[in-house]
Scaffold this motif. Structure first.
Motif: not given
Length: 455
Positions: A11-18, A134-137
Motif C-alpha cells: 500500500y504505497p503513497w499514491f505518487a509516481t515516485g512512490h 518501505f522507505v523510498v527516500v
C-alpha cells in the motif's frame, strides 16, 4: 504461507515516485516466486500496468479514494495536485482503511508493505500480520526523524552525516501547510508513528553510500533496518526510445544535449518556469526540458518567455508530456542531466554517464538532502545556487550547467571522475542481486518470527 513462499500486500503513497519503486520491489519478490497484492487507484493503472513484469504473481486491486474538502473532485494521485495539498490526499487515503481491511481479510497476506498510511500496523495487528515500512527516500531523510526534538542544522549525538542536515534557510523556504485546515497527523507525525509501530524498516538505498545512516536509524528506532538496493528493473532490450526523440537527439554531437526533468508532481510558478527556460537558453547548448505547465497556465507553450521559441528554434524543446527518462539519459547525445533530485531520479542519474546538475525544490526537504548527499558527500554533481526566495536565477543555472559541460572545467572533471567511480561500484556484478537476495531472506525470517504483540 506455503513452504518458504510468502504473500505481501503493498500500500504505497499514491505518487509516481512512490508507487513505481514499490512495484519495482514487487517484481523482485515475484521473480523469486512470492505473491504480491498491490493496492492502487484506478487512475494509476495505465501508468503502472506495463511495469508489472510478473502479472501471475502480482495482482492489482483498486482502492477508491474518498473526496475530502480542498481537493478537486476525483483526485486520486499526487501528480494531479500541487505539493501544498499533499496533506489533503494523505487524509483522503486515511479514509480507505475499511477498504484495506477488506482486502486483507480476502487475500490473507503474510506481511504488509506500507508508506505514509501510519495506521497500517494497527490493521496488521488485528490480523496477526507483520508490517514493513518501505522507505523510498534516502536514509538521510529518515535519520533526521528518528531522534525527536533536534535543532535544525545541529546534528544529534552520534549522527554520522552532518552535510545532509537541513539548515534554517532550508526550513524557511519550505512551504508550510495552512494551519487553519485540520488534515489529521502531519507528515512528520505519520513517518515517526510508522517507524515506531512497524515490525521492520526497509530502505531503498545501498550500504556503500548510506550504511552509517542505516545503522544510526536501526539503533535509534530499535527496529531491524533492511536494505533493498535501488531495485531497478533490468533494462528491457525490446523497448526502444520513442522515434521522435531518437530523431531529435541524433541531430546533435555526443554529450552535447542538456536534459532537464523536474518530476511528475512539481508545478512551478510562472516566473520560476520562465527563469528555468531562460537559463537553459543561456547555456548555448541544445536542450530538452520536461516540465508541467506552471501555475495558472494550461500549457507550457502559453507560458514561455516572449520570443523564446523563435530564439531557441532548432536547439531547444520544452515538453509537458511523459518521456522515457532512463532511455533519454542513456542516449549518447545527452551529456548533462538537470534534475530536481527526487530519489528515483538520483539513482537514475548515478547509473547514467551524464554530468549531473541539481535544482532541488525548496518545498521538499528530502530533495534538498539528496542534493547535499550527491554534491557535498559523493561529490558527483553540482547544485545550482538558490536565491533567498528559494529559487534560482537564469545566470546561476547557466553557470552550473556550463561548469560541468566544459571539457577544461576543474569542477566538471572532478564530478565526472567521482561519478564514474560510483557508477562502476553500483553496476558491479552481483551487487544489486545480492541486496535483493539478502532482503528476501530477511523477509522470510520476519514472517516466521513473532509479531509486535507477541514480543
Amino acid at each position: 504461507m506455503g513452504g518458504s513462499r510468502f504473500h505481501s500486500l503493498m500500500y504505497p503513497w499514491f505518487a509516481t515516485g512512490h508507487m513505481t519503486p514499490f512495484l519495482y520491489l514487487a517484481n523482485k519478490l515475484a521473480e523469486k516466486g512470492h505473491m504480491v497484492t498491490f493496492l492502487l487507484p484506478k487512475k494509476a493503472l495505465k501508468q503502472l500496468e506495463h511495469l508489472n513484469l510478473f502479472p501471475h504473481n502480482i495482482v492489482f486491486r483498486f482502492v477508491t479514494v474518498p473526496h475530502v474538502d480542498g481537493l478537486p473532485v476525483g483526485t486520486e494521485t499526487a501528480s494531479e495536485i500541487p505539493l501544498s495539498t499533499n496533506n489533503l490526499l494523505m487524509s483522503a487515503m486515511d479514509l480507505t482503511r475499511d477498504q484495506v481491511e477488506a482486502v486483507v481479510r480476502a487475500v490473507e497476506p503474510d506481511l504488509i508493505f506500507f508508506d505514509f498510511a501510519h495506521w497500517i500496523p494497527e490493521v496488521s495487528r488485528d490480523f496477526g500480520l507483520k508490517t514493513v515500512k518501505f522507505v523510498v527516500v534516502s536514509a538521510s531523510t529518515i535519520a533526521n526523524m528518528v531522534v525527536p526534538g533536534g535543532e535544525l542544522g545541529v546534528p544529534p549525538p552520534g549522527y554520522p552525516s552532518t552535510k545532509v542536515l537541513l539548515c534554517k534557510q532550508d526550513a524557511y523556504t519550505m512551504k508550510k501547510p495552512d494551519p487553519t485546515i485540520d488534515v489529521g497527523p502531519n507528515f512528520f507525525e505519520r513517518v515517526t508513528t510508522s517507524l515506531l509501530n512497524c515490525d521492520a524498516i526497509a530502505i531503498r538505498t545501498v550500504r556503500e553510500i548510506e550504511g552509517d545512516l542505516c545503522d544510526y536509524i536501526e539503533k535509534h528506532s530499535r527496529k531491524k533496518v533492511l536494505v533493498t538496493g535501488p531495485v531497478f528493473p533490468e533494462p528491457d532490450k525490446t523497448i526502444q526510445l520513442e522515434e521522435r526523440w531518437v530523431k531529435w537527439l541524433s541531430g546533435y554531437e555526443p554529450d552535447s544535449v542538456v536534459f532537464c526533468a523536474l518530476g511528475s508532481q512539481i508545478i512551478l510558478e510562472k516566473d520560476q518556469f520562465q527563469e528555468l527556460c531562460l537559463g537553459m537558453e543561456l547555456t548555448g547548448s541544445p536542450f530538452l526540458v520536461v516540465v508541467k505547465p506552471p501555475r495558472g497556465s494550461s500549457t507550457v507553450q502559453e507560458a514561455l518567455p516572449e520570443g523564446f521559441s523563435e530564439r531557441v528554434k532548432g536547439r531547444g524543446v520544452v515538453w509537458e508530456g511523459w518521456v522515457q527518462q532512463p532511455l533519454i539519459l542513456s542516449h549518447p547525445s545527452v551529456g548533462c542531466f538537470v534534475s530536481h533530485c527526487g530519489f528515483g531520479s538520483m539513482w537514475e542519474s548515478l547509473l547514467s554517464d551524464c554530468q549531473i546538475v541539481l535544482v532541488p525544490q525548496a518545498q521538499l526537504g528530502d530533495h534538498i538532502r539528496n542534493a547535499r548527499l550527491m554534491t557535498d558527500e559523493l561529490k558527483v554533481s553540482v547544485e545550482v545556487v538558490r536565491e533567498e526566495i528559494g529559487w534560482f536565477s537564469k545566470e546561476s543555472l547557466c553557470n552550473a550547467v556550463n561548469s560541468v559541460m566544459k571539457s577544461d572545467s576543474e569542477i566538471g572533471n572532478l564530478v565526472k571522475k567521482n561519478h564514474t567511480k560510483w557508477r562502476e561500484t553500483l553496476a558491479s556484478p552481483g551487487l544489486m542481486t545480492g541486496y535483493v537476495d539478502n532482503f528476501i531472506e530477511s523477509l522470510k525470517d520476519l514472517v516466521s518470527g513473532p509479531t509486535m504483540t507477541e514480543r
